[in-house]
Design an enzyme around this catalytic site. Sequence first.
Site, short mmCIF file in Angstrom:
data_model
loop_
_atom_site.label_atom_id
_atom_site.label_comp_id
_atom_site.label_asym_id
_atom_site.label_seq_id
_atom_site.Cartn_x
_atom_site.Cartn_y
_atom_site.Cartn_z
N GLY A 1 -88.87 -3.48 -46.91
CA GLY A 1 -87.96 -3.65 -45.77
C GLY A 1 -86.64 -2.98 -46.03
O GLY A 1 -86.07 -3.12 -47.12
N ARG B 1 -94.44 1.02 -46.54
CA ARG B 1 -95.28 0.08 -47.28
C ARG B 1 -96.54 0.87 -47.64
O ARG B 1 -97.01 1.69 -46.85
CB ARG B 1 -95.56 -1.15 -46.42
CG ARG B 1 -94.26 -1.93 -46.15
CD ARG B 1 -94.48 -3.37 -45.79
NE ARG B 1 -93.32 -4.17 -46.12
CZ ARG B 1 -92.29 -4.43 -45.29
NH1 ARG B 1 -92.29 -3.94 -44.07
NH2 ARG B 1 -91.29 -5.18 -45.68
N ASP C 1 -88.53 -7.86 -53.31
CA ASP C 1 -89.45 -8.55 -54.20
C ASP C 1 -90.77 -7.79 -54.42
O ASP C 1 -91.19 -7.54 -55.56
CB ASP C 1 -89.74 -9.88 -53.47
CG ASP C 1 -90.32 -10.89 -54.36
OD1 ASP C 1 -89.93 -10.91 -55.53
OD2 ASP C 1 -91.18 -11.65 -53.89
N THR D 1 -82.35 -6.27 -50.04
CA THR D 1 -83.09 -6.92 -48.95
C THR D 1 -82.12 -7.84 -48.23
O THR D 1 -81.31 -8.50 -48.88
CB THR D 1 -84.30 -7.74 -49.46
OG1 THR D 1 -84.72 -8.65 -48.43
CG2 THR D 1 -83.99 -8.57 -50.69
N ASP E 1 -82.78 -10.57 -46.96
CA ASP E 1 -83.17 -11.98 -47.12
C ASP E 1 -82.51 -12.70 -48.30
O ASP E 1 -82.55 -13.93 -48.36
CB ASP E 1 -84.69 -12.10 -47.29
CG ASP E 1 -85.43 -11.76 -46.01
OD1 ASP E 1 -84.79 -11.78 -44.94
OD2 ASP E 1 -86.64 -11.48 -46.07
N ASP F 1 -83.59 -12.98 -51.26
CA ASP F 1 -84.62 -13.86 -51.83
C ASP F 1 -85.18 -13.38 -53.16
O ASP F 1 -86.30 -13.70 -53.52
CB ASP F 1 -85.77 -14.02 -50.81
CG ASP F 1 -86.45 -12.69 -50.52
OD1 ASP F 1 -85.93 -11.64 -50.93
OD2 ASP F 1 -87.51 -12.71 -49.87
N ARG G 1 -88.49 -15.22 -44.05
CA ARG G 1 -89.86 -15.76 -44.09
C ARG G 1 -89.98 -16.84 -45.14
O ARG G 1 -90.56 -17.89 -44.92
CB ARG G 1 -90.86 -14.64 -44.39
CG ARG G 1 -91.49 -14.05 -43.16
CD ARG G 1 -92.28 -12.83 -43.55
NE ARG G 1 -91.45 -11.94 -44.38
CZ ARG G 1 -91.88 -10.88 -45.04
NH1 ARG G 1 -93.13 -10.55 -45.00
NH2 ARG G 1 -91.06 -10.13 -45.76
P1 ADP Z 1 -90.26 -5.68 -50.12
O1 ADP Z 1 -89.99 -4.80 -51.30
O2 ADP Z 1 -89.22 -5.55 -49.06
O3 ADP Z 1 -90.52 -7.12 -50.55
P2 ADP Z 1 -93.16 -5.32 -49.63
O4 ADP Z 1 -93.52 -6.68 -50.12
O5 ADP Z 1 -93.80 -4.84 -48.40
O6 ADP Z 1 -91.59 -5.12 -49.41
O7 ADP Z 1 -93.50 -4.29 -50.82
C1 ADP Z 1 -93.26 -2.91 -50.68
C2 ADP Z 1 -94.33 -2.12 -51.37
O8 ADP Z 1 -94.36 -2.43 -52.77
C3 ADP Z 1 -95.76 -2.39 -50.91
O9 ADP Z 1 -96.12 -1.70 -49.75
C4 ADP Z 1 -96.56 -1.89 -52.09
O10 ADP Z 1 -96.69 -0.48 -52.08
C5 ADP Z 1 -95.69 -2.30 -53.28
N1 ADP Z 1 -96.14 -3.58 -53.83
C6 ADP Z 1 -95.92 -4.82 -53.36
N2 ADP Z 1 -96.52 -5.76 -54.13
C7 ADP Z 1 -97.18 -5.08 -55.10
C8 ADP Z 1 -98.01 -5.46 -56.21
N3 ADP Z 1 -98.29 -6.74 -56.47
N4 ADP Z 1 -98.51 -4.47 -56.99
C9 ADP Z 1 -98.23 -3.18 -56.76
N5 ADP Z 1 -97.45 -2.76 -55.73
C10 ADP Z 1 -96.93 -3.69 -54.91
#
Ligand code: ADP
Length: 319
Positions: free
Chosen positions: A11, A72, A103, A125, A127, A129, A171
């Site tokens: 995000g 993503r 995260d 982020t 959030d 969080d 969330r």
């Molecule tokens: P944010 O970083 O805002 O929390 P996301 O949770 O969508 O956003 O994570 C962003 C990207 O990080 C995902 O699309 C994926 O490519 C990668 N990612 C998230 N979780 C994992 C994981 N457990 N292992 C490997 N890559 C991950």
Amino acid sequence: MKRIAVLTSGGDAPGMNAAIRAVVRKGVHHGLEVLGVYRGYSGLIQGDFVPFQLGSVGDIIHRGGTILYSARCEEFKTKEGQQKAVEQLKKHGVDGLVVIGGDGSFRGAQKLTAHGFPTVGVPATIDNDIPGTDFTIGFDTAINTVIDAIDKIRDTATSHERTYIIEVMGRDAGDIALWAGLADGAESIIIPEAPFDWDEIVERLNRSNRRGKKHSFIIVAEGVSDGSTVAEEIKRRTGLETRVTVLGHIQRGGSPTAMDRVLASRMGAKAVELLLEGKKDQMVAIQKGDIVGIPFDEAFRMKHQPDLSLYDLAGILAI
Ligand code: ADP
């Protein structure tokens, strides 16, 4: 370390651009070459790299969003995807990577470190969080956007003597609802981290009505309930007509506040320092005002918890 790369992932958050600028300029200051990677892990896998100079990050400190775009990427969650990313980094002669994101992005960064690739995270982020850091880049701007919106809604709420339910983002974390609720004197704040009681919410509304208050606000974090469900319950219990506003993606945008620009500048610079010191698997954090590096592992062992003393204070002050 001669060449580093920087990407933004997950995000988007206001202040990401200020963090990119800090990584590039601090890197150049230390004689490093800095590459930008477009579209997060997706661009990493596809080898979408571009060399950045000092001027590449000019005139962006005040801009929301991210000039590197964000994405993503499901493929990156697989071992093969991660291997492709590491191969691309090596092919481009990159010695260390800075991941600016949330995260999920840090879980991904940790996978790169498991493949032996030095990676440092910068928490961004709205959030707030991420465990291990008191604040994330973008949070301050988001809560200022929320209070600006509520202040505007307040005018119409007062004119019509109405109760408003404001649904805000979050969330899994109630930080936006909590800080905006305290900053705006909301009657009730509904967040995932504190149990809530309909009777108390109704009693608070009745109390403020009895003392002649012209409007009331209930702030709800999206992770607990949607605004219309809260509105229906209030109507069922009190007969009061309410209005619901869902602030949505407005909270992600806009020019970053001074606090976020300064935080992003400090954190981006620290990320480069950590790589230069040979740290391979750390995230940058702000703890009690100090900018520090902590291992991803250590951060993930912690749980993010908003400052619940603010929740208690909001309850006392909104009576
Ligand atoms: P944010 O970083 O805002 O929390 P996301 O949770 O969508 O956003 O994570 C962003 C990207 O990080 C995902 O699309 C994926 O490519 C990668 N990612 C998230 N979780 C994992 C994981 N457990 N292992 C490997 N890559 C991950």
